[in-house]
Design a protein around this motif. Structure first.
Motif, PDB file in Angstrom:
ATOM      1  N   ILE A 105       0.863  -1.185   0.000  1.00 58.09           N
ATOM      2  CA  ILE A 105       0.000   0.000   0.000  1.00 58.09           C
ATOM      3  C   ILE A 105       0.893   1.228   0.000  1.00 58.09           C
ATOM      4  O   ILE A 105       1.769   1.363   0.862  1.00 58.09           O
ATOM      5  N   VAL A 106       0.682   2.125  -0.952  1.00 55.27           N
ATOM      6  CA  VAL A 106       1.513   3.322  -1.093  1.00 55.27           C
ATOM      7  C   VAL A 106       0.625   4.554  -0.974  1.00 55.27           C
ATOM      8  O   VAL A 106      -0.411   4.643  -1.641  1.00 55.27           O
ATOM      9  N   GLY A 107       1.010   5.498  -0.129  1.00 55.58           N
ATOM     10  CA  GLY A 107       0.230   6.708   0.080  1.00 55.58           C
ATOM     11  C   GLY A 107       0.006   7.485  -1.203  1.00 55.58           C
ATOM     12  O   GLY A 107       0.852   7.481  -2.111  1.00 55.58           O
ATOM     13  N   THR A 108      -1.143   8.150  -1.282  1.00 52.60           N
ATOM     14  CA  THR A 108      -1.513   8.912  -2.473  1.00 52.60           C
ATOM     15  C   THR A 108      -0.435   9.947  -2.820  1.00 52.60           C
ATOM     16  O   THR A 108       0.009  10.706  -1.963  1.00 52.60           O
ATOM     17  N   GLY A 109      -0.013   9.933  -4.084  1.00 51.69           N
ATOM     18  CA  GLY A 109       0.987  10.882  -4.548  1.00 51.69           C
ATOM     19  C   GLY A 109       2.406  10.382  -4.442  1.00 51.69           C
ATOM     20  O   GLY A 109       3.331  11.012  -4.967  1.00 51.69           O
ATOM     21  N   LEU A 110       2.613   9.236  -3.754  1.00 46.51           N
ATOM     22  CA  LEU A 110       3.947   8.670  -3.607  1.00 46.51           C
ATOM     23  C   LEU A 110       4.145   7.500  -4.566  1.00 46.51           C
ATOM     24  O   LEU A 110       3.183   6.884  -5.024  1.00 46.51           O
ATOM     25  N   ASN A 111       5.396   7.190  -4.833  1.00 49.45           N
ATOM     26  CA  ASN A 111       5.752   6.055  -5.677  1.00 49.45           C
ATOM     27  C   ASN A 111       6.728   5.152  -4.927  1.00 49.45           C
ATOM     28  O   ASN A 111       7.605   5.634  -4.213  1.00 49.45           O
ATOM     29  N   ALA A 112       6.549   3.840  -5.094  1.00 46.70           N
ATOM     30  CA  ALA A 112       7.487   2.865  -4.529  1.00 46.70           C
ATOM     31  C   ALA A 112       7.513   1.669  -5.458  1.00 46.70           C
ATOM     32  O   ALA A 112       6.477   1.291  -6.027  1.00 46.70           O
ATOM     33  N   PRO A 113       8.679   1.052  -5.668  1.00 45.58           N
ATOM     34  CA  PRO A 113       8.750  -0.120  -6.542  1.00 45.58           C
ATOM     35  C   PRO A 113       7.838  -1.226  -6.027  1.00 45.58           C
ATOM     36  O   PRO A 113       7.746  -1.461  -4.818  1.00 45.58           O
ATOM     37  N   THR A 114       7.162  -1.901  -6.950  1.00 42.06           N
ATOM     38  CA  THR A 114       6.232  -2.958  -6.544  1.00 42.06           C
ATOM     39  C   THR A 114       6.968  -4.219  -6.112  1.00 42.06           C
ATOM     40  O   THR A 114       6.532  -4.938  -5.237  1.00 42.06           O
ATOM     41  N   GLY A 115       8.098  -4.514  -6.727  1.00 42.43           N
ATOM     42  CA  GLY A 115       8.899  -5.655  -6.309  1.00 42.43           C
ATOM     43  C   GLY A 115       8.731  -6.868  -7.206  1.00 42.43           C
ATOM     44  O   GLY A 115       8.059  -6.794  -8.236  1.00 42.43           O
ATOM     45  N   PRO A 116       9.394  -7.962  -6.786  1.00 50.22           N
ATOM     46  CA  PRO A 116      10.093  -8.073  -5.508  1.00 50.22           C
ATOM     47  C   PRO A 116      11.345  -7.209  -5.452  1.00 50.22           C
ATOM     48  O   PRO A 116      12.136  -7.195  -6.377  1.00 50.22           O
ATOM     49  N   VAL A 144       3.698   4.015   3.684  1.00 51.05           N
ATOM     50  CA  VAL A 144       4.007   3.006   2.673  1.00 51.05           C
ATOM     51  C   VAL A 144       4.125   1.675   3.409  1.00 51.05           C
ATOM     52  O   VAL A 144       4.969   1.525   4.299  1.00 51.05           O
ATOM     53  N   GLN A 145       3.260   0.732   3.065  1.00 46.07           N
ATOM     54  CA  GLN A 145       3.288  -0.575   3.719  1.00 46.07           C
ATOM     55  C   GLN A 145       4.095  -1.557   2.874  1.00 46.07           C
ATOM     56  O   GLN A 145       3.838  -1.741   1.688  1.00 46.07           O
ATOM     57  N   MET A 146       5.082  -2.194   3.512  1.00 42.60           N
ATOM     58  CA  MET A 146       5.899  -3.204   2.870  1.00 42.60           C
ATOM     59  C   MET A 146       5.512  -4.581   3.406  1.00 42.60           C
ATOM     60  O   MET A 146       5.161  -4.717   4.578  1.00 42.60           O
ATOM     61  N   VAL A 147       5.580  -5.603   2.551  1.00 44.01           N
ATOM     62  CA  VAL A 147       5.299  -6.967   2.987  1.00 44.01           C
ATOM     63  C   VAL A 147       6.432  -7.881   2.544  1.00 44.01           C
ATOM     64  O   VAL A 147       7.061  -7.659   1.508  1.00 44.01           O
ATOM     65  N   ALA A 148       6.695  -8.884   3.363  1.00 48.67           N
ATOM     66  CA  ALA A 148       7.648  -9.947   3.016  1.00 48.67           C
ATOM     67  C   ALA A 148       6.861 -11.249   2.968  1.00 48.67           C
ATOM     68  O   ALA A 148       6.116 -11.570   3.901  1.00 48.67           O
ATOM     69  N   ARG A 149       7.016 -11.989   1.907  1.00 51.16           N
ATOM     70  CA  ARG A 149       6.230 -13.206   1.694  1.00 51.16           C
ATOM     71  C   ARG A 149       7.133 -14.411   1.485  1.00 51.16           C
ATOM     72  O   ARG A 149       8.102 -14.344   0.729  1.00 51.16           O
ATOM     73  N   THR A 150       6.800 -15.505   2.158  1.00 51.85           N
ATOM     74  CA  THR A 150       7.441 -16.780   1.869  1.00 51.85           C
ATOM     75  C   THR A 150       6.725 -17.377   0.669  1.00 51.85           C
ATOM     76  O   THR A 150       5.525 -17.629   0.723  1.00 51.85           O
ATOM     77  N   GLU A 151       7.460 -17.569  -0.416  1.00 53.58           N
ATOM     78  CA  GLU A 151       6.842 -18.000  -1.668  1.00 53.58           C
ATOM     79  C   GLU A 151       7.509 -19.255  -2.212  1.00 53.58           C
ATOM     80  O   GLU A 151       8.717 -19.487  -2.006  1.00 53.58           O
ATOM     81  N   VAL A 152       6.713 -20.046  -2.900  1.00 50.87           N
ATOM     82  CA  VAL A 152       7.241 -21.182  -3.633  1.00 50.87           C
ATOM     83  C   VAL A 152       7.856 -20.645  -4.913  1.00 50.87           C
ATOM     84  O   VAL A 152       7.179 -20.020  -5.736  1.00 50.87           O
ATOM     85  N   LEU A 153       9.159 -20.827  -5.070  1.00 52.05           N
ATOM     86  CA  LEU A 153       9.862 -20.261  -6.214  1.00 52.05           C
ATOM     87  C   LEU A 153       9.316 -20.811  -7.522  1.00 52.05           C
ATOM     88  O   LEU A 153       9.035 -21.999  -7.654  1.00 52.05           O
ATOM     89  N   GLY A 154       9.150 -19.910  -8.470  1.00 51.37           N
ATOM     90  CA  GLY A 154       8.672 -20.312  -9.785  1.00 51.37           C
ATOM     91  C   GLY A 154       7.172 -20.222  -9.938  1.00 51.37           C
ATOM     92  O   GLY A 154       6.665 -20.050 -11.037  1.00 51.37           O
ATOM     93  N   SER A 155       6.432 -20.316  -8.823  1.00 50.24           N
ATOM     94  CA  SER A 155       4.971 -20.265  -8.917  1.00 50.24           C
ATOM     95  C   SER A 155       4.400 -18.997  -8.298  1.00 50.24           C
ATOM     96  O   SER A 155       3.301 -18.571  -8.634  1.00 50.24           O
ATOM     97  N   GLY A 156       5.151 -18.374  -7.348  1.00 51.36           N
ATOM     98  CA  GLY A 156       4.645 -17.187  -6.665  1.00 51.36           C
ATOM     99  C   GLY A 156       3.610 -17.502  -5.613  1.00 51.36           C
ATOM    100  O   GLY A 156       3.031 -16.601  -5.015  1.00 51.36           O
ATOM    101  N   SER A 157       3.345 -18.786  -5.363  1.00 49.56           N
ATOM    102  CA  SER A 157       2.370 -19.177  -4.353  1.00 49.56           C
ATOM    103  C   SER A 157       2.882 -18.812  -2.968  1.00 49.56           C
ATOM    104  O   SER A 157       3.993 -19.168  -2.580  1.00 49.56           O
ATOM    105  N   MET A 158       2.074 -18.069  -2.194  1.00 53.54           N
ATOM    106  CA  MET A 158       2.490 -17.553  -0.897  1.00 53.54           C
ATOM    107  C   MET A 158       2.040 -18.478   0.216  1.00 53.54           C
ATOM    108  O   MET A 158       0.927 -19.002   0.198  1.00 53.54           O
ATOM    109  N   THR A 159       2.916 -18.693   1.209  1.00 57.68           N
ATOM    110  CA  THR A 159       2.543 -19.496   2.363  1.00 57.68           C
ATOM    111  C   THR A 159       2.398 -18.659   3.623  1.00 57.68           C
ATOM    112  O   THR A 159       1.580 -18.961   4.483  1.00 57.68           O
ATOM    113  N   VAL A 160       3.231 -17.621   3.774  1.00 61.25           N
ATOM    114  CA  VAL A 160       3.171 -16.790   4.983  1.00 61.25           C
ATOM    115  C   VAL A 160       3.611 -15.373   4.635  1.00 61.25           C
ATOM    116  O   VAL A 160       4.355 -15.173   3.672  1.00 61.25           O
TER     117      VAL A 160
END
Length: 225
Positions: A105-116, A144-160
């Motif tokens: 989540i990025v505040g109105t008027g601000l920019n931040a890379p989407t990632g990863p 600006v809210q940042m998230v870290a996700r545990t993902e299955v590589l290659g599929s992008g499936s998130m576990t936590v």
């Protein structure tokens, strides 16, 4: 996937996992061998902000000045582990899992890379560049809210997922202030100037209404509020 455990519960990098199989409702030959106890590596990891941006009291400041087209600053987010927990994607997990950082989540008027933006296989930090190209962006606090996700590589499936908020303050000196503000007031037809001279006493007689009008205006153009 096991639920989160509070940091005080982590006194070592391993926990005991006990699995129990319910007996067959129609009968079981051996009711004493329905459990399995084993030791597993555990960690309660989380995402934090360090340095400027950790709170409104210590925000990441983006200064918008005249003559530019883009203004930016960088914050740091960290992947940390609580207590005696261990963080290791060793052994068979290495080819399959990764922890990636995104902006959510990025505040109105601000920019931040989407990632990863960063990928972690051990505790570490990640620089996040936050910017604006809006020369009229209002002064104040943004998030600006940042998230870290545990993902299955290659599929992008998130576990936590974990999150951290970067507190941003915009200081815009490029916004002109063409008019000075003025304040005036009127009480029962008698004019007064608010903020100067002695205070004007208002007598309240029982339930009778007292008309008191305050006006805030630009000196070049007036607006009643």
């Amino acid at each position: 996937m096991a639920p989160d455990i509070d940091s005080a519960s982590f006194t070592s990098s391993a926990s005991t996992l006990k699995t129990k199989v319910d007996p067959d409702p129609v009968g079981d030959l051996d009711y004493a061998n329905n459990t399995l106890t084993q030791t597993v590596a555990t960690a309660n990891w989380h995402l934090t902000v360090s340095g400027h941006g950790v709170s409104d009291a210590d925000p990441l400041v983006i200064s918008v000045t005249s003559g530019g087209t883009s203004w930016s600053n960088s914050a740091t987010v960290n992947l940390s582990v609580d207590g005696g927990g261990t963080f290791s994607l060793g052994g068979p997990l290495v080819p399959f899992f990764g922890i990636n950082v995104y902006s959510a989540i990025v505040g109105t008027g601000l920019n931040a890379p989407t990632g990863p933006l960063c990928s972690f296989s051990a505790p570490g930090n990640c620089a996040v560049a936050i910017s604006t190209n809006n020369s009229s962006l209002q002064n104040g606090f943004y998030a600006v809210q940042m998230v870290a996700r545990t993902e299955v590589l290659g599929s992008g499936s998130m576990t936590v997922q974990r999150q951290a908020t970067i507190h941003v303050q915009v200081s815009n000196v490029a916004i002109p202030s063409p008019y000075a503000l003025g304040v005036s007031c009127t009480h029962n037809g008698a004019s007064c100037v608010a903020g100067t001279g002695p205070a004007t006493t208002i007598q309240v007689n029982g339930a009778l209404t007292e008309q008191y009008i305050a006006t805030v205006c630009h000196r070049a153009r007036r607006r009643r509020v």
